[in-house]
Design a protein around this motif. Structure first.
Motif, PDB file in Angstrom:
ATOM      1  N   PHE A 329       1.028   1.252   0.879  1.00 11.87           N
ATOM      2  CA  PHE A 329       1.815   2.383   1.389  1.00 11.87           C
ATOM      3  C   PHE A 329       0.888   3.590   1.574  1.00 11.87           C
ATOM      4  O   PHE A 329       0.731   4.418   0.675  1.00 11.87           O
ATOM      5  N   PRO A 330       0.235   3.686   2.723  1.00 13.39           N
ATOM      6  CA  PRO A 330      -0.734   4.759   2.950  1.00 13.39           C
ATOM      7  C   PRO A 330      -0.151   6.157   2.808  1.00 13.39           C
ATOM      8  O   PRO A 330      -0.881   7.108   2.499  1.00 13.39           O
ATOM      9  N   GLN A 331       1.167   6.296   3.027  1.00 17.54           N
ATOM     10  CA  GLN A 331       1.769   7.623   2.922  1.00 17.54           C
ATOM     11  C   GLN A 331       1.950   8.051   1.465  1.00 17.54           C
ATOM     12  O   GLN A 331       2.133   9.243   1.182  1.00 17.54           O
ATOM     13  N   ALA A 332       1.926   7.118   0.544  1.00 18.61           N
ATOM     14  CA  ALA A 332       2.009   7.430  -0.888  1.00 18.61           C
ATOM     15  C   ALA A 332       0.591   7.507  -1.454  1.00 18.61           C
ATOM     16  O   ALA A 332      -0.325   6.874  -0.941  1.00 18.61           O
ATOM     17  N   PRO A 333       0.394   8.277  -2.535  1.00 15.85           N
ATOM     18  CA  PRO A 333      -0.971   8.459  -3.048  1.00 15.85           C
ATOM     19  C   PRO A 333      -1.469   7.244  -3.807  1.00 15.85           C
ATOM     20  O   PRO A 333      -0.697   6.464  -4.361  1.00 15.85           O
ATOM     21  N   ASN A 334      -2.792   7.079  -3.802  1.00 16.95           N
ATOM     22  CA  ASN A 334      -3.445   6.162  -4.720  1.00 16.95           C
ATOM     23  C   ASN A 334      -3.696   6.948  -6.006  1.00 16.95           C
ATOM     24  O   ASN A 334      -4.078   8.118  -5.958  1.00 16.95           O
ATOM     25  N   VAL A 335      -3.458   6.348  -7.143  1.00 16.07           N
ATOM     26  CA  VAL A 335      -3.535   7.090  -8.403  1.00 16.07           C
ATOM     27  C   VAL A 335      -4.972   7.531  -8.665  1.00 16.07           C
ATOM     28  O   VAL A 335      -5.866   6.694  -8.868  1.00 16.07           O
ATOM     29  N   ASP A 336      -5.191   8.814  -8.638  1.00 16.37           N
ATOM     30  CA  ASP A 336      -6.506   9.384  -8.945  1.00 16.37           C
ATOM     31  C   ASP A 336      -6.290  10.810  -9.439  1.00 16.37           C
ATOM     32  O   ASP A 336      -5.836  11.674  -8.699  1.00 16.37           O
ATOM     33  N   VAL A 337      -6.597  11.048 -10.709  1.00 14.70           N
ATOM     34  CA  VAL A 337      -6.337  12.360 -11.320  1.00 14.70           C
ATOM     35  C   VAL A 337      -7.600  13.202 -11.408  1.00 14.70           C
ATOM     36  O   VAL A 337      -7.667  14.168 -12.168  1.00 14.70           O
ATOM     37  N   LYS A 471       5.746  13.878  -8.533  1.00  9.29           N
ATOM     38  CA  LYS A 471       7.055  13.224  -8.521  1.00  9.29           C
ATOM     39  C   LYS A 471       7.708  13.267  -7.137  1.00  9.29           C
ATOM     40  O   LYS A 471       8.889  12.965  -6.994  1.00  9.29           O
ATOM     41  N   SER A 472       6.914  13.635  -6.127  1.00 11.26           N
ATOM     42  CA  SER A 472       7.483  13.796  -4.789  1.00 11.26           C
ATOM     43  C   SER A 472       7.449  12.517  -3.966  1.00 11.26           C
ATOM     44  O   SER A 472       7.982  12.479  -2.859  1.00 11.26           O
ATOM     45  N   HIS A 473       6.801  11.460  -4.495  1.00 14.12           N
ATOM     46  CA  HIS A 473       6.710  10.211  -3.757  1.00 14.12           C
ATOM     47  C   HIS A 473       7.532   9.115  -4.433  1.00 14.12           C
ATOM     48  O   HIS A 473       7.816   9.172  -5.629  1.00 14.12           O
ATOM     49  N   ASP A 474       7.889   8.122  -3.656  1.00 11.23           N
ATOM     50  CA  ASP A 474       8.662   6.988  -4.146  1.00 11.23           C
ATOM     51  C   ASP A 474       7.881   6.290  -5.265  1.00 11.23           C
ATOM     52  O   ASP A 474       6.755   5.822  -5.028  1.00 11.23           O
ATOM     53  N   PRO A 475       8.437   6.198  -6.474  1.00  9.86           N
ATOM     54  CA  PRO A 475       7.710   5.564  -7.596  1.00  9.86           C
ATOM     55  C   PRO A 475       7.313   4.119  -7.298  1.00  9.86           C
ATOM     56  O   PRO A 475       6.259   3.664  -7.738  1.00  9.86           O
ATOM     57  N   TYR A 476       8.163   3.396  -6.554  1.00  5.19           N
ATOM     58  CA  TYR A 476       7.838   2.005  -6.214  1.00  5.19           C
ATOM     59  C   TYR A 476       6.592   1.940  -5.338  1.00  5.19           C
ATOM     60  O   TYR A 476       5.701   1.103  -5.560  1.00  5.19           O
ATOM     61  N   GLU A 477       6.488   2.832  -4.354  1.00  4.57           N
ATOM     62  CA  GLU A 477       5.329   2.836  -3.471  1.00  4.57           C
ATOM     63  C   GLU A 477       4.062   3.204  -4.225  1.00  4.57           C
ATOM     64  O   GLU A 477       3.006   2.592  -4.034  1.00  4.57           O
ATOM     65  N   VAL A 478       4.164   4.204  -5.105  1.00  3.98           N
ATOM     66  CA  VAL A 478       3.014   4.596  -5.915  1.00  3.98           C
ATOM     67  C   VAL A 478       2.584   3.429  -6.814  1.00  3.98           C
ATOM     68  O   VAL A 478       1.397   3.143  -6.981  1.00  3.98           O
ATOM     69  N   SER A 479       3.589   2.743  -7.382  1.00  2.45           N
ATOM     70  CA  SER A 479       3.310   1.620  -8.266  1.00  2.45           C
ATOM     71  C   SER A 479       2.621   0.480  -7.524  1.00  2.45           C
ATOM     72  O   SER A 479       1.660  -0.125  -8.031  1.00  2.45           O
ATOM     73  N   MET A 480       3.067   0.175  -6.305  1.00  2.00           N
ATOM     74  CA  MET A 480       2.446  -0.898  -5.521  1.00  2.00           C
ATOM     75  C   MET A 480       1.005  -0.538  -5.140  1.00  2.00           C
ATOM     76  O   MET A 480       0.122  -1.391  -5.160  1.00  2.00           O
TER      77      MET A 480
END
Length: 685
Positions: A329-337, A471-480
């Protein structure tokens, strides 16, 4: 009896004989004086600890301050250590270990004997050590010219410092060749052919999307390693086998497998591999389609294997660098803090303090004062140092250190927790004898460290420690996206980690003929990867992998990747976690800390099967991939949906694939038939 029956009988006999446990025929000495053997072990423990400290401190001084003086001192200490090893082996081998009164003493004596090559005569022992040293030096000194750059011409002036800004990642977005840009701060671009594997070549493979540039660096690095190493490796194989036979093994591969204490080790490992193949093929099929979209049908075939240079890594073992091409899901972020860490003013010291607090929250021990006083936690500015992250045990039950040129990034935060897990392991088994201060088998250290990292590297933990707030993105998309990133790192790695020692064992067993052909047959069979250009026996592509030429076994990394998820799941269960496994965080769970302590405290004083049985409360005593499969099940379901229209899940090989590396036998139709048969055997093997 017909030919087929004879063949089956031969295979059965070969299988049964090669799986006899080494202890069943291990050569024993004739000295049956148990008291003398016990005295030897007491003296060995003291002397080996002292020798280990001397060697380790000399190595530490060299890698943290690379000078010729420190290198000479290190080599001197290593030479003394080799003499100590040979002398200790001869003393240990003189005893009949079966006469020792207790199992722990027998176990210690066998550890001295079984793992050493000291059974070789002095001249050959020195020769194999020298060969390994030479191969390491050749590998580490390999350099290539920048893409499109001719070899150094002394008449061409070098650019001025800072002429090329350090913006390679931004420039890659414009698909500009990598050689135009400075690779790291304070390092000027050069006309010299001085690009090394780390960091320059690895960065190109990770970030460039120019197929011709990827092909160039892939080919050039192999030209600077394999041909120079091949003759030395052939001699090394001969000497390693001689040492193994003299010690009581059939070949060096069997000696390498002995520490796993499993009479059917090869069958066990292959069974584990077969259980993860369906998941790997789903990932492979999805990634191939995305690469086909990026590079076109002339480079990637829709049902075929993937050319090795397109997967973001020199050996196609870790695909995480091509995440930008395969993100679900390119529109959701890849987890990087990383950005949040910088905003909060993180420093390398704070990162290590956070990692220590993670383990003390489980009830484990804090790092001793010597750790904070002596470790190298950031890149030194006044001297040259080797920056590969590593944890060090100085064998005196006091001094433990980490060497890491830490930068404030999420990746280094994970690495920090990983290395601190090794320190925790050292602390937990510190009271064991020197011979038992190690993992339960060669896979355990990495498995424990990675299991801890799995708890750190997920959204719930990052939220708990205040580093993830989006918290602005779909949790499922972020999770995938997160699970895809993990799969590119973990699942994609498994076939490679499995095949390296399958290849090495075949060389020890069957000889060095056709080494390169066998390497690519196995890469095609297990990874679904082919060379991007023709290869032959002059190339010796296994020499492009450091562990092959530096005499380091590799199957432990395959087992460690499987075992880390098994350990992780047990820690999650005792911590009371409910829900998806990839969302588990056992931070602050004292129950998880107790299980982790039980795993680590025994060191290698017990067989790994005993440790696993205790960890799983008697459910099993074997390494199992079931936890890994459960961890990635949500992603696998998503991949199955994405691949539903694919004609083939996995890959098929044809004449052209095999012709890239297999020698043609005969001519005309005979040669074609030979290649077609090889293609079929690769898939059916």
């Amino acid at each position: 009896m017909d030919i087929l029956s004879c063949a089956k009988a031969f295979v059965l006999i070969a299988f049964l004989t090669r799986n006899v446990h080494s202890d069943d025929y291990f050569r024993m000495g004739v000295n049956s004086n148990a008291a003398e053997a016990m005295q030897f072990l007491r003296e060995y423990d003291r002397e080996a600890s002292g020798m280990c400290y001397r060697v380790t401190i000399s190595q530490w001084r060299f890698v943290t301050n690379i000078t010729e003086y420190n290198r000479r001192r290190m080599l001197e200490e290593l030479a003394i250590s080799s003499k100590f090893e040979r002398l200790s082996w001869r003393k240990a081998a003189a005893f009949d270990y079966s006469r020792l009164p207790d199992a722990q003493s027998r176990r210690q004596l066998l550890k001295i004997i079984q793992s050493s090559r000291a059974a070789l005569p002095d001249d050959k022992f020195t020769e194999i050590q020298q060969l390994i040293t030479e191969m390491k030096e050749i590998y580490n000194s390999a350099k290539i010219c920048p893409y499109g750059q001719k070899p150094y011409d002394p008449h061409v002036p070098r650019p001025e410092p800072n002429q090329y800004p350090n913006t390679y990642q931004n420039q890659y977005q414009l698909n500009q060749p990598f050689q135009h840009y400075q690779q790291q701060e304070n390092v000027e671009y050069s006309n010299y052919c001085d690009m090394q594997l780390d960091p320059e070549i690895s960065r190109i493979l990770a970030h460039s999307r120019i197929e011709s540039e990827l092909l160039y660096v892939w080919k050039s690095f192999r030209e600077q390693t394999g041909p120079k190493l091949k003759s030395r490796f052939v001699k090394y194989v001969q000497l390693a086998n001689e040492a193994a036979v003299a010690t009581g093994y059939r070949d060096a591969g069997e000696q390498m497998r002995a520490p796993y204490e499993d009479s059917s080790f090869r069958a066990s490992v292959e069974e584990i591999y077969n259980q993860v193949v369906p998941l790997y093929k789903q990932l492979f099929t999805y990634v191939r389609r995305r690469l086909l979209q990026r590079y076109g049908e002339t480079t990637v075939r829709s049902d075929g294997p993937i050319p090795a240079h397109l997967l973001g890594n020199m050996w196609a073992q870790n695909w995480k660098s091509i995440m930008d091409l395969v993100m679900p899901f390119p529109q959701a972020p890849n987890v990087d803090v990383t950005a949040e860490m910088l905003r909060q003013g993180f420093t390398p010291l704070r990162m290590f303090q956070m990692a220590e607090e993670f383990y003390t929250s489980l009830g484990l021990r804090p790092a001793p004062p010597e750790f904070w006083r002596n470790s190298m936690l950031a890149r030194p500015s006044e001297r040259s140092a080797q920056c590969t992250a590593s944890a060090w045990d100085f064998c005196n039950r006091i001094d433990y250190r980490i060497k890491q040129c830490t930068e404030v990034t999420m990746q280094d935060l994970i690495s920090t927790h990983h290395e601190m897990a090794h320190i925790q392991y050292y602390l937990q088994y510190a009271e064991q004898p020197q011979l038992f201060r190690d993992g339960a088998n060669p896979a355990f250290h990495e498995a424990v460290a990675n299991a801890a990292s799995l708890s750190v590297y997920n959204l719930p933990h990052l939220q708990r420690i205040g580093l993830y707030h989006n918290k602005s993105h779909d949790p499922y998309e972020v999770s995938m996206n997160f699970m895809m990133s993990m799969a590119l790192e973990k699942v994609a790695y498994l076939p490679f980690a499995f095949m390296v020692d399958q290849w090495r064992w075949s060389i020890f067993e069957d000889g060095v003929q056709g080494m390169n052909n066998r390497w690519w047959q196995m890469k095609l069979r297990f990874q679904g990867v082919i060379p991007p250009m023709p290869r032959n026996e002059e190339d010796f592509d296994p020499g492009s992998k450091y562990h092959v030429v530096s005499d380091q076994e590799y199957i432990k990394y395959f087992l460690a990747t499987i075992l880390e998820f098994q350990i992780f799941e047990q820690l999650c269960l005792v911590s009371g976690h409910k829900g998806h496994l990839h969302e588990c965080d056992f931070y602050r769970s004292r129950d998880a800390g107790r299980v982790l302590s039980e795993i680590m405290q025994s060191g290698s004083s017990k067989p790994a099967s005993d440790i696993i049985r205790t960890m799983t409360k008697g459910k099993t005593n074997r390494i199992s991939p079931e936890s890994l499969v459960r961890y990635f099940r949500p992603l696998e379901l998503w991949l199955r949906v994405q691949n539903r229209d694919e004609q083939l899940i996995g890959w098929s090989s044809n004449y052209h694939d095999v012709a890239l590396f297999a020698p043609q036998r005969g001519s005309g139709c005979v040669a074609h038939l030979s290649l077609w048969l090889t293609a079929a055997l690769v898939l059916l093997y």
